[in-house]
Design a protein around this motif. Structure first.
Motif, mmCIF file in Angstrom:
data_model
loop_
_atom_site.group_PDB
_atom_site.id
_atom_site.type_symbol
_atom_site.label_atom_id
_atom_site.label_comp_id
_atom_site.label_asym_id
_atom_site.label_seq_id
_atom_site.Cartn_x
_atom_site.Cartn_y
_atom_site.Cartn_z
ATOM 1 N N LEU A 20 -4.824 -3.652 -5.868
ATOM 2 C CA LEU A 20 -4.609 -2.205 -6.185
ATOM 3 C C LEU A 20 -4.553 -2.003 -7.543
ATOM 4 O O LEU A 20 -4.989 -0.885 -8.209
ATOM 5 C CB LEU A 20 -3.558 -1.587 -5.397
ATOM 6 C CG LEU A 20 -3.618 -1.655 -3.872
ATOM 7 C CD1 LEU A 20 -2.428 -1.253 -3.193
ATOM 8 C CD2 LEU A 20 -4.767 -0.582 -3.307
ATOM 9 N N SER A 21 -3.937 -2.853 -8.247
ATOM 10 C CA SER A 21 -3.902 -2.596 -9.670
ATOM 11 C C SER A 21 -5.239 -2.880 -10.524
ATOM 12 O O SER A 21 -5.243 -2.380 -11.627
ATOM 13 C CB SER A 21 -2.947 -3.728 -10.360
ATOM 14 O OG SER A 21 -3.491 -5.012 -10.332
ATOM 15 N N LEU A 48 1.187 -0.524 -11.700
ATOM 16 C CA LEU A 48 0.947 -1.515 -10.400
ATOM 17 C C LEU A 48 0.830 -2.884 -10.906
ATOM 18 O O LEU A 48 1.425 -3.920 -10.292
ATOM 19 C CB LEU A 48 -0.222 -0.846 -9.432
ATOM 20 C CG LEU A 48 0.046 0.073 -8.532
ATOM 21 C CD1 LEU A 48 -1.215 0.463 -8.090
ATOM 22 C CD2 LEU A 48 1.247 -0.119 -7.767
ATOM 23 N N TRP A 63 0.818 -1.050 -0.122
ATOM 24 C CA TRP A 63 -0.042 -0.112 0.013
ATOM 25 C C TRP A 63 0.703 1.163 -0.095
ATOM 26 O O TRP A 63 0.645 2.331 -0.641
ATOM 27 C CB TRP A 63 -0.917 -0.044 1.122
ATOM 28 C CG TRP A 63 -1.938 1.081 1.396
ATOM 29 C CD1 TRP A 63 -2.980 1.440 0.657
ATOM 30 C CD2 TRP A 63 -1.750 2.319 2.187
ATOM 31 N NE1 TRP A 63 -3.446 2.587 0.899
ATOM 32 C CE2 TRP A 63 -2.644 3.525 1.897
ATOM 33 C CE3 TRP A 63 -0.508 2.612 3.032
ATOM 34 C CZ2 TRP A 63 -2.757 4.446 2.723
ATOM 35 C CZ3 TRP A 63 -0.555 3.879 3.782
ATOM 36 C CH2 TRP A 63 -1.462 4.734 3.510
ATOM 37 N N SER A 96 2.087 1.669 -3.440
ATOM 38 C CA SER A 96 1.384 2.102 -4.459
ATOM 39 C C SER A 96 1.246 3.641 -4.455
ATOM 40 O O SER A 96 0.790 4.255 -5.494
ATOM 41 C CB SER A 96 0.113 1.381 -4.044
ATOM 42 O OG SER A 96 -0.548 1.955 -3.022
ATOM 43 N N THR A 156 -2.645 1.971 -12.347
ATOM 44 C CA THR A 156 -3.080 0.592 -12.421
ATOM 45 C C THR A 156 -2.224 -0.037 -13.454
ATOM 46 O O THR A 156 -1.971 -1.062 -12.948
ATOM 47 C CB THR A 156 -4.669 0.467 -12.930
ATOM 48 O OG1 THR A 156 -4.723 1.056 -13.928
ATOM 49 C CG2 THR A 156 -5.631 1.192 -11.968
ATOM 50 N N THR A 193 -0.831 -5.761 -4.079
ATOM 51 C CA THR A 193 -0.494 -4.979 -5.271
ATOM 52 C C THR A 193 -1.448 -5.433 -6.512
ATOM 53 O O THR A 193 -1.940 -4.709 -7.338
ATOM 54 C CB THR A 193 0.902 -5.236 -5.668
ATOM 55 O OG1 THR A 193 2.058 -4.957 -4.802
ATOM 56 C CG2 THR A 193 1.274 -4.268 -7.178
ATOM 57 N N GLN A 203 -1.690 5.445 -7.864
ATOM 58 C CA GLN A 203 -2.541 4.473 -7.913
ATOM 59 C C GLN A 203 -2.816 4.206 -9.424
ATOM 60 O O GLN A 203 -3.812 3.917 -10.213
ATOM 61 C CB GLN A 203 -4.029 4.772 -7.486
ATOM 62 C CG GLN A 203 -4.169 4.989 -6.207
ATOM 63 C CD GLN A 203 -4.032 3.946 -5.391
ATOM 64 O OE1 GLN A 203 -4.155 2.699 -5.870
ATOM 65 N NE2 GLN A 203 -3.718 3.855 -4.147
#
Length: 227
Positions: A140-141, A32, A19, A22, A29, A137, A27
């Motif tokens: 979040l991606s 990530l 996190w 990231s 995408t 990850t 962010q």
């Protein structure tokens, strides 16, 4: 259950680090996703594959790799349409669950050993930091919130505890462990290449594309060096 709790702490710590990382990419995408792909490739090349080749016979590993590839093709169709560019957290979770089984059963077999204790516990905590990083990850991606990640981490911990208990009472042959690890290796490899890297080849310039992958690999090397 205690070791399951240690695993939960471990993957959560890896998730917190992911996190933080990231936030450096605001962010992004695609970035990530490539970072996660490079990290998984490094995890395979530096840790999982060398360990598997040292501990298990080649035939079982290759059989598992073939089975894992076929499983990947089937699960990929179920996880999302073939036209989707979204990496599948489900495939990654299944691969890491399978990777956990041989380790947890080995620990279960060693529970009666008087030397079992701090060394195994510490190894367990550190070993799953990269897995928490990779799972977080991946989520979040996809641009999703972290709410569902808690359930994934709890599931990993419960699976780990369950197979420790099973391993304490039943022995899984080394051939069976090799097949399971081969399936895990195949799923991790195909997921990282197909879902996290190849899907984003056209999304950015070649320089940025290679930079994100290399950065993920370097992060994997740092984890490998530290733990």
């Amino acid at each position: 259950m205690i070791l399951g709790g240690f695993l939960f702490i471990s993957v959560s710590a890896g998730g917190i680090f992911a996190w933080i990382v990231s936030k450096l990419f605001q962010q992004t995408t695609q970035g990530l996703s490539l970072l996660c792909g490079g990290f998984l490739v490094g995890l395979l090349a530096l840790d999982i594959i060398p360990t598997a080749l040292q501990m298990y016979e080649m035939f079982g590993l290759l059989l598992g790799v073939l089975m894992g590839y076929l499983l990947f093709q089937a699960l990929r169709q179920l996880a999302h349409p073939t036209t989707s560019q979204t990496p599948s957290l489900y495939l990654l979770t299944i691969a890491l669950l399978l990777h956990t089984i041989p380790l947890s059963m080995t620990i279960g077999n060693a529970l009666g050993d008087s030397t079992f204790g701090i060394t195994i516990t510490t190894s367990t905590i550190l070993h799953h930091l990269p897995e928490g990083f990779a799972l977080t990850t991946a989520l979040l991606s996809q641009g999703k919130s972290l709410g569902g990640l808690l359930l994934v981490f709890i599931s990993l911990s419960l699976c780990f505890s369950l197979f420790i208990w099973i391993g304490h009472y039943f022995n899984l042959t080394t051939h069976g462990q090799a097949i399971l690890l081969g399936i895990s290796i195949s799923l991790l490899a195909t997921t990282s290449l197909s879902e996290f890297i190849i899907h984003h080849r056209r999304a950015m310039a070649m320089g940025s594309f290679l930079t994100y992958i290399l950065l993920g690999y370097v992060l994997s090397w740092v984890f490998h060096f530290v733990v």
